[in-house]
Design a protein around this motif. Structure first.
Motif, PDB file in Angstrom:
ATOM      1  N   ASP A  94       0.854  -1.187   0.000  1.00  0.00           N
ATOM      2  CA  ASP A  94       0.000   0.000   0.000  1.00  0.00           C
ATOM      3  C   ASP A  94       0.890   1.237   0.000  1.00  0.00           C
ATOM      4  O   ASP A  94       1.401   1.651   1.032  1.00  0.00           O
ATOM      5  CB  ASP A  94      -0.921  -0.014   1.215  1.00  0.00           C
ATOM      6  CG  ASP A  94      -1.885   1.159   1.211  1.00  0.00           C
ATOM      7  OD1 ASP A  94      -2.085   1.757   0.130  1.00  0.00           O
ATOM      8  OD2 ASP A  94      -2.438   1.467   2.284  1.00  0.00           O
ATOM      9  N   GLY A  96      -0.244   4.100  -1.349  1.00  0.00           N
ATOM     10  CA  GLY A  96      -1.145   5.209  -1.637  1.00  0.00           C
ATOM     11  C   GLY A  96      -1.492   5.222  -3.120  1.00  0.00           C
ATOM     12  O   GLY A  96      -1.366   4.229  -3.825  1.00  0.00           O
ATOM     13  N   GLU A  97      -1.944   6.357  -3.572  1.00  0.00           N
ATOM     14  CA  GLU A  97      -2.305   6.506  -4.981  1.00  0.00           C
ATOM     15  C   GLU A  97      -1.056   6.565  -5.843  1.00  0.00           C
ATOM     16  O   GLU A  97      -0.143   7.344  -5.572  1.00  0.00           O
ATOM     17  CB  GLU A  97      -3.118   7.782  -5.180  1.00  0.00           C
ATOM     18  CG  GLU A  97      -4.555   7.670  -4.734  1.00  0.00           C
ATOM     19  CD  GLU A  97      -5.343   6.674  -5.567  1.00  0.00           C
ATOM     20  OE1 GLU A  97      -5.218   6.677  -6.810  1.00  0.00           O
ATOM     21  OE2 GLU A  97      -6.077   5.880  -4.957  1.00  0.00           O
ATOM     22  N   LEU A  98      -1.018   5.761  -6.868  1.00  0.00           N
ATOM     23  CA  LEU A  98       0.091   5.792  -7.816  1.00  0.00           C
ATOM     24  C   LEU A  98      -0.210   6.830  -8.888  1.00  0.00           C
ATOM     25  O   LEU A  98      -1.371   7.023  -9.264  1.00  0.00           O
ATOM     26  CB  LEU A  98       0.290   4.415  -8.452  1.00  0.00           C
ATOM     27  CG  LEU A  98       0.727   3.303  -7.515  1.00  0.00           C
ATOM     28  CD1 LEU A  98       0.752   1.977  -8.254  1.00  0.00           C
ATOM     29  CD2 LEU A  98       2.092   3.593  -6.932  1.00  0.00           C
ATOM     30  N   PRO A  99       0.797   7.482  -9.395  1.00  0.00           N
ATOM     31  CA  PRO A  99       0.566   8.448 -10.473  1.00  0.00           C
ATOM     32  C   PRO A  99      -0.090   7.755 -11.677  1.00  0.00           C
ATOM     33  O   PRO A  99       0.108   6.556 -11.910  1.00  0.00           O
ATOM     34  CB  PRO A  99       1.971   8.940 -10.831  1.00  0.00           C
ATOM     35  CG  PRO A  99       2.815   8.603  -9.654  1.00  0.00           C
ATOM     36  CD  PRO A  99       2.189   7.424  -8.997  1.00  0.00           C
ATOM     37  N   ALA A 100      -0.826   8.525 -12.448  1.00  0.00           N
ATOM     38  CA  ALA A 100      -1.592   7.972 -13.568  1.00  0.00           C
ATOM     39  C   ALA A 100      -0.702   7.230 -14.567  1.00  0.00           C
ATOM     40  O   ALA A 100      -1.065   6.180 -15.066  1.00  0.00           O
ATOM     41  CB  ALA A 100      -2.368   9.076 -14.269  1.00  0.00           C
ATOM     42  N   VAL A 105       4.658  -1.049 -10.127  1.00  0.00           N
ATOM     43  CA  VAL A 105       3.811  -1.230  -8.949  1.00  0.00           C
ATOM     44  C   VAL A 105       4.662  -1.891  -7.864  1.00  0.00           C
ATOM     45  O   VAL A 105       5.332  -2.893  -8.132  1.00  0.00           O
ATOM     46  CB  VAL A 105       2.594  -2.124  -9.282  1.00  0.00           C
ATOM     47  CG1 VAL A 105       1.748  -2.356  -8.050  1.00  0.00           C
ATOM     48  CG2 VAL A 105       1.781  -1.527 -10.400  1.00  0.00           C
ATOM     49  N   ARG A 131       3.607  -2.653 -14.244  1.00  0.00           N
ATOM     50  CA  ARG A 131       2.164  -2.499 -14.074  1.00  0.00           C
ATOM     51  C   ARG A 131       1.461  -3.235 -15.219  1.00  0.00           C
ATOM     52  O   ARG A 131       1.826  -3.106 -16.360  1.00  0.00           O
ATOM     53  CB  ARG A 131       1.798  -1.028 -14.080  1.00  0.00           C
ATOM     54  CG  ARG A 131       0.341  -0.773 -13.840  1.00  0.00           C
ATOM     55  CD  ARG A 131       0.050   0.703 -13.820  1.00  0.00           C
ATOM     56  NE  ARG A 131      -0.933   0.946 -12.772  1.00  0.00           N
ATOM     57  CZ  ARG A 131      -1.151   2.083 -12.208  1.00  0.00           C
ATOM     58  NH1 ARG A 131      -0.433   3.132 -12.557  1.00  0.00           N
ATOM     59  NH2 ARG A 131      -2.056   2.221 -11.291  1.00  0.00           N
TER      60      ARG A 131
END
Length: 134
Positions: A94, A96-100, A105, A131
């Motif tokens: 975890d 957090g939010e991964l960049p677009a 990953v 990813r």
């Protein structure tokens, strides 16, 4: 012979008394007991260190065998090396939010090794995998 002494009186003063011999033996026994305890503690410490090194070497060998990034799947792998049981758990990390546009990953990799004596060691690391999907 000493002046004014007879052979019988001189013989009574020569050598050690029984009490002095017993005290010397007690001091020697206490010293030897302390030395034996030190040697025993050193032997136990050496065995513990050898076990720890064997666990660490096994964990490092398992870590060196972690699959390539593209092949590192989530789940559990286990096995045995030289009498040491090991288990490797790969889980999502975890972060957090991964960049677009992130191409990688993070995965949490936990390697647990248990020796024949029951002692264990755990190594934790993070691997980046490509990813999949959009």
């Amino acid at each position: 012979m000493y002046p004014g002494t007879t052979p019988d009186r001189r013989r009574g003063r020569a050598g050690f008394t029984l009490l002095e011999v017993l005290v010397a033996l007690a001091v020697t026994a206490a010293s030897l007991g302390a030395i034996v305890q030190v040697f025993g503690a050193n032997a136990r410490a050496a065995r513990t260190l050898e076990q720890h090194v064997a666990l660490l070497q096994t964990a490092r060998a398992v870590e060196a065998g972690i699959p390539q990034r593209r092949d590192l799947a989530l789940g559990t792998l286990d096995g045995e090396v030289a009498g040491h049981r090991w288990r490797m758990d790969v889980r999502p990390l975890d972060a957090g939010e991964l960049p677009a546009g992130a191409r990688w990953v993070p995965r949490s990799v936990s390697i647990r090794v248990r020796g024949p004596s029951g002692a264990q060691i755990t190594l934790e690391t993070v691997r980046l995998v490509p990813r999949s999907g959009p």
